[in-house]
Design a protein around this motif. Structure first.
Motif, PDB file in Angstrom:
ATOM      1  N   SER A  31       0.565  -1.352   0.066  1.00 56.57           N
ATOM      2  CA  SER A  31       0.129   0.351  -0.267  1.00 56.57           C
ATOM      3  C   SER A  31       1.042   1.555   0.390  1.00 56.57           C
ATOM      4  CB  SER A  31      -1.313   0.271   1.700  1.00 56.57           C
ATOM      5  OG  SER A  31      -0.524  -0.843   1.917  1.00 56.57           O
ATOM      6  N   LEU A  32       1.811   1.236   0.470  1.00 60.32           N
ATOM      7  CA  LEU A  32       2.527   2.281   0.677  1.00 60.32           C
ATOM      8  C   LEU A  32       3.472   2.608  -0.920  1.00 60.32           C
ATOM      9  CD1 LEU A  32       4.321   4.465   2.602  1.00 60.32           C
ATOM     10  CD2 LEU A  32       6.455   3.094   2.708  1.00 60.32           C
ATOM     11  N   PHE A  33       3.755   1.348  -1.412  1.00 60.99           N
ATOM     12  CA  PHE A  33       3.883   1.610  -3.378  1.00 60.99           C
ATOM     13  C   PHE A  33       2.626   2.467  -3.391  1.00 60.99           C
ATOM     14  CE2 PHE A  33       6.463  -2.023  -2.487  1.00 60.99           C
ATOM     15  CZ  PHE A  33       8.297  -1.398  -1.701  1.00 60.99           C
ATOM     16  N   VAL A  34       1.876   1.447  -3.676  1.00 57.72           N
ATOM     17  CA  VAL A  34       0.897   2.482  -3.663  1.00 57.72           C
ATOM     18  C   VAL A  34       0.580   3.800  -4.197  1.00 57.72           C
ATOM     19  CG1 VAL A  34      -1.771   2.251  -4.505  1.00 57.72           C
ATOM     20  CG2 VAL A  34      -0.487   0.118  -4.517  1.00 57.72           C
ATOM     21  N   LEU A  35       0.731   4.515  -2.809  1.00 56.46           N
ATOM     22  CA  LEU A  35       1.518   6.220  -2.196  1.00 56.46           C
ATOM     23  C   LEU A  35       2.200   6.688  -3.257  1.00 56.46           C
ATOM     24  CD1 LEU A  35      -0.394   6.039   1.135  1.00 56.46           C
ATOM     25  CD2 LEU A  35      -1.166   6.559  -0.570  1.00 56.46           C
ATOM     26  N   MET A  36       3.518   5.844  -3.509  1.00 53.43           N
ATOM     27  CA  MET A  36       3.788   6.369  -4.005  1.00 53.43           C
ATOM     28  C   MET A  36       4.218   6.424  -5.469  1.00 53.43           C
ATOM     29  SD  MET A  36       7.535   6.319  -1.527  1.00 53.43           S
ATOM     30  CE  MET A  36       7.567   4.394  -0.733  1.00 53.43           C
ATOM     31  N   ASP A  37       3.189   5.911  -6.422  1.00 55.46           N
ATOM     32  CA  ASP A  37       2.456   5.942  -7.246  1.00 55.46           C
ATOM     33  C   ASP A  37       3.731   4.708  -8.042  1.00 55.46           C
ATOM     34  OD1 ASP A  37       1.228   8.256  -7.549  1.00 55.46           O
ATOM     35  OD2 ASP A  37       3.231   9.662  -7.791  1.00 55.46           O
ATOM     36  N   ALA A  38       3.912   3.305  -7.536  1.00 55.40           N
ATOM     37  CA  ALA A  38       4.211   2.475  -7.865  1.00 55.40           C
ATOM     38  C   ALA A  38       3.532   1.120  -7.933  1.00 55.40           C
ATOM     39  CB  ALA A  38       5.806   2.354  -7.554  1.00 55.40           C
ATOM     40  N   VAL A  39       2.775   1.430  -9.296  1.00 58.74           N
ATOM     41  CA  VAL A  39       1.158   0.565  -8.851  1.00 58.74           C
ATOM     42  C   VAL A  39       1.923  -1.032  -9.039  1.00 58.74           C
ATOM     43  CG1 VAL A  39      -0.534   2.020  -8.928  1.00 58.74           C
ATOM     44  CG2 VAL A  39       0.523   1.597 -11.220  1.00 58.74           C
ATOM     45  N   ASP A  40       2.590  -0.485 -10.203  1.00 60.49           N
ATOM     46  CA  ASP A  40       3.551  -2.298 -10.869  1.00 60.49           C
ATOM     47  C   ASP A  40       3.796  -2.863  -9.586  1.00 60.49           C
ATOM     48  OD1 ASP A  40       3.471  -1.881 -13.998  1.00 60.49           O
ATOM     49  OD2 ASP A  40       3.551   0.086 -13.117  1.00 60.49           O
ATOM     50  N   VAL A  41       4.443  -1.924  -9.085  1.00 62.62           N
ATOM     51  CA  VAL A  41       6.078  -2.579  -7.778  1.00 62.62           C
ATOM     52  C   VAL A  41       4.578  -3.374  -6.454  1.00 62.62           C
ATOM     53  CG1 VAL A  41       7.644  -1.968  -6.067  1.00 62.62           C
ATOM     54  CG2 VAL A  41       7.751  -1.494  -8.203  1.00 62.62           C
ATOM     55  N   ALA A  42       3.818  -3.157  -6.620  1.00 66.68           N
ATOM     56  CA  ALA A  42       2.750  -2.941  -5.135  1.00 66.68           C
ATOM     57  C   ALA A  42       2.350  -3.868  -5.825  1.00 66.68           C
ATOM     58  CB  ALA A  42       1.592  -1.152  -5.213  1.00 66.68           C
ATOM     59  N   PHE A  43       1.777  -4.518  -6.820  1.00 65.00           N
ATOM     60  CA  PHE A  43       0.840  -5.770  -7.373  1.00 65.00           C
ATOM     61  C   PHE A  43       2.296  -6.559  -6.925  1.00 65.00           C
ATOM     62  CE2 PHE A  43      -1.974  -3.886 -11.159  1.00 65.00           C
ATOM     63  CZ  PHE A  43      -3.202  -3.700 -10.211  1.00 65.00           C
ATOM     64  N   THR A  44       3.118  -6.431  -7.424  1.00 66.06           N
ATOM     65  CA  THR A  44       4.190  -7.792  -7.472  1.00 66.06           C
ATOM     66  C   THR A  44       4.343  -7.626  -5.745  1.00 66.06           C
ATOM     67  OG1 THR A  44       5.621  -6.229  -9.288  1.00 66.06           O
ATOM     68  CG2 THR A  44       6.304  -8.325  -7.992  1.00 66.06           C
ATOM     69  N   GLU A  45       4.825  -6.910  -5.130  1.00 63.37           N
ATOM     70  CA  GLU A  45       4.792  -7.101  -3.990  1.00 63.37           C
ATOM     71  C   GLU A  45       3.778  -7.650  -3.261  1.00 63.37           C
ATOM     72  OE1 GLU A  45       7.167  -6.558  -1.708  1.00 63.37           O
ATOM     73  OE2 GLU A  45       6.665  -6.883  -0.375  1.00 63.37           O
TER      74      GLU A  45
ATOM     75  N   ALA B  75      10.773  -0.435 -12.226  1.00 69.54           N
ATOM     76  CA  ALA B  75      11.788  -1.076 -13.041  1.00 69.54           C
ATOM     77  C   ALA B  75      12.801  -2.392 -12.313  1.00 69.54           C
ATOM     78  CB  ALA B  75      11.910  -0.913 -14.464  1.00 69.54           C
ATOM     79  N   LEU B  76      13.591  -1.300 -11.220  1.00 69.80           N
ATOM     80  CA  LEU B  76      14.662  -2.468 -11.093  1.00 69.80           C
ATOM     81  C   LEU B  76      14.033  -2.605  -9.967  1.00 69.80           C
ATOM     82  CD1 LEU B  76      17.283   0.526 -10.872  1.00 69.80           C
ATOM     83  CD2 LEU B  76      17.385  -0.786 -12.132  1.00 69.80           C
ATOM     84  N   ILE B  77      12.967  -2.226  -8.815  1.00 64.51           N
ATOM     85  CA  ILE B  77      12.950  -2.846  -7.760  1.00 64.51           C
ATOM     86  C   ILE B  77      11.834  -3.559  -8.097  1.00 64.51           C
ATOM     87  CG2 ILE B  77      11.373  -2.490  -6.043  1.00 64.51           C
ATOM     88  CD1 ILE B  77      14.454  -1.869  -6.015  1.00 64.51           C
ATOM     89  N   LEU B  78      10.858  -4.119  -9.186  1.00 66.00           N
ATOM     90  CA  LEU B  78      10.125  -4.846  -9.518  1.00 66.00           C
ATOM     91  C   LEU B  78      11.085  -6.418  -9.797  1.00 66.00           C
ATOM     92  CD1 LEU B  78       7.531  -3.961 -12.386  1.00 66.00           C
ATOM     93  CD2 LEU B  78       7.233  -5.537 -10.895  1.00 66.00           C
TER      94      LEU B  78
END
Lengths: 168, 117
Positions: A31-45, B75-78
């Motif tokens: 959810s922190l990643f979503v707040l920082m606009d990193a939706v793809d990373v949030a999905f993966t996490e 991309a890097l963190i993914l």
């Protein structure tokens, strides 16, 4: 909230509860990643951190059936605490030179990122820039990633698959 | 009040040190792995917060949006997350093997057994 969960992880005695709390921790991270606009990373996490890691931890716990010796009460240890506090203080001192959070003129946003944002739509195609970077501009990274996963998979099979044959 | 804008680094450092403490202070191998996991996640947060831009939106191209977050750290963190899972799986497999060989997942007990044999 993340900090509270982390402290709880340090204090917890039961390994099972620690495994479940790791899942909650990963979900909070997502959810922190979503707040920082990193939706793809949030999905993966959320999928990998909260899902797979929790399952792997529980699987390990099921395999080893928590030995009773791991229940001994935990006391605060002075030397590790001192090392950690000193390192943390040094790192916090170092952040004085770092760019402020969300600064659009930070060095990280000056190099190749603007080019990715401007041209990836025309050069690669998909509207999701992260996909373009991952699959096209930094395709070799993804190839290396697949290699790492393959190696880890082979390693796990060699460590655990061998044992099953012995037992049967 | 410029220093308050660095709070993302403070969160990262706190989490990082928590993970490091778990690795140092706990004898239980599974707890050490959980500590490594926390440490790793703090590095992810560091990278993602470095890529964040004030009042920007997620890096998905759209007509109406002018400011995007930096897509490169994403991309890097993914990649890093997936690699992290792979290493974690390997570490847990090693722990299972250690438990089979020594009947314990506690660092001290394993050392004691090694000293006796």
């Amino acid at each position: 909230m993340l900090a509270v969960t982390a402290i709880a992880l340090v204090r917890l005695h039961s390994l099972f509860a620690a495994a479940m709390l790791t899942g909650i921790y990963s979900l909070l991270c997502a959810s922190l990643f979503v707040l920082m606009d990193a939706v793809d990373v949030a999905f993966t996490e959320a999928a990998v951190g909260a899902g797979i890691i929790t399952i792997m931890l529980l699987g390990t716990l099921a395999l080893i059936r928590e030995s009773p010796d791991s229940k001994e009460p935990h006391r605060l240890q002075i030397l590790p605490m001192a090392v950690v506090v000193i390192t943390g203080a040094a790192l916090i001192y170092a952040t004085r030179d770092m760019p402020a959070f969300g600064d659009p003129y930070a060095p990280a946003h000056q190099h190749v990122a603007p080019r990715y944002i401007e041209k990836s739509g025309a050069e690669v195609g998909p509207p999701n820039i992260v996909t373009s970077v991952l699959a096209s501009y930094r395709g070799y990274d993804t190839l290396g990633e697949v290699t790492v996963i393959f190696t880890a998979g082979v390693g796990v099979i060699m460590l655990l698959g061998h044992r099953r044959k012995d037992r049967s | 009040m410029n220093w308050i804008l660095h709070y993302n680094y403070w969160v990262v450092i706190f989490l990082m040190m928590t993970g490091l403490y778990l690795v140092f202070a706990r004898a239980n191998l599974i707890r050490k792995v959980i500590g490594l996991n926390i440490f790793q996640t703090s590095v992810f947060i560091l990278f993602i917060s470095a890529g964040a831009v004030r009042q920007a939106s997620a890096p998905i191209l759209s007509e109406s949006i002018t400011s995007y977050a930096n897509p490169l750290p994403h991309a890097l963190i993914l990649t890093a997350i997936v690699v992290g899972v792979a290493t974690m799986a390997l570490a847990l497999a090693l722990i299972v093997r250690i438990h089979e060989a020594y009947g314990a997942i506690d660092d001290d007990l394993i050392h004691r057994q090694n000293g006796e044999s």
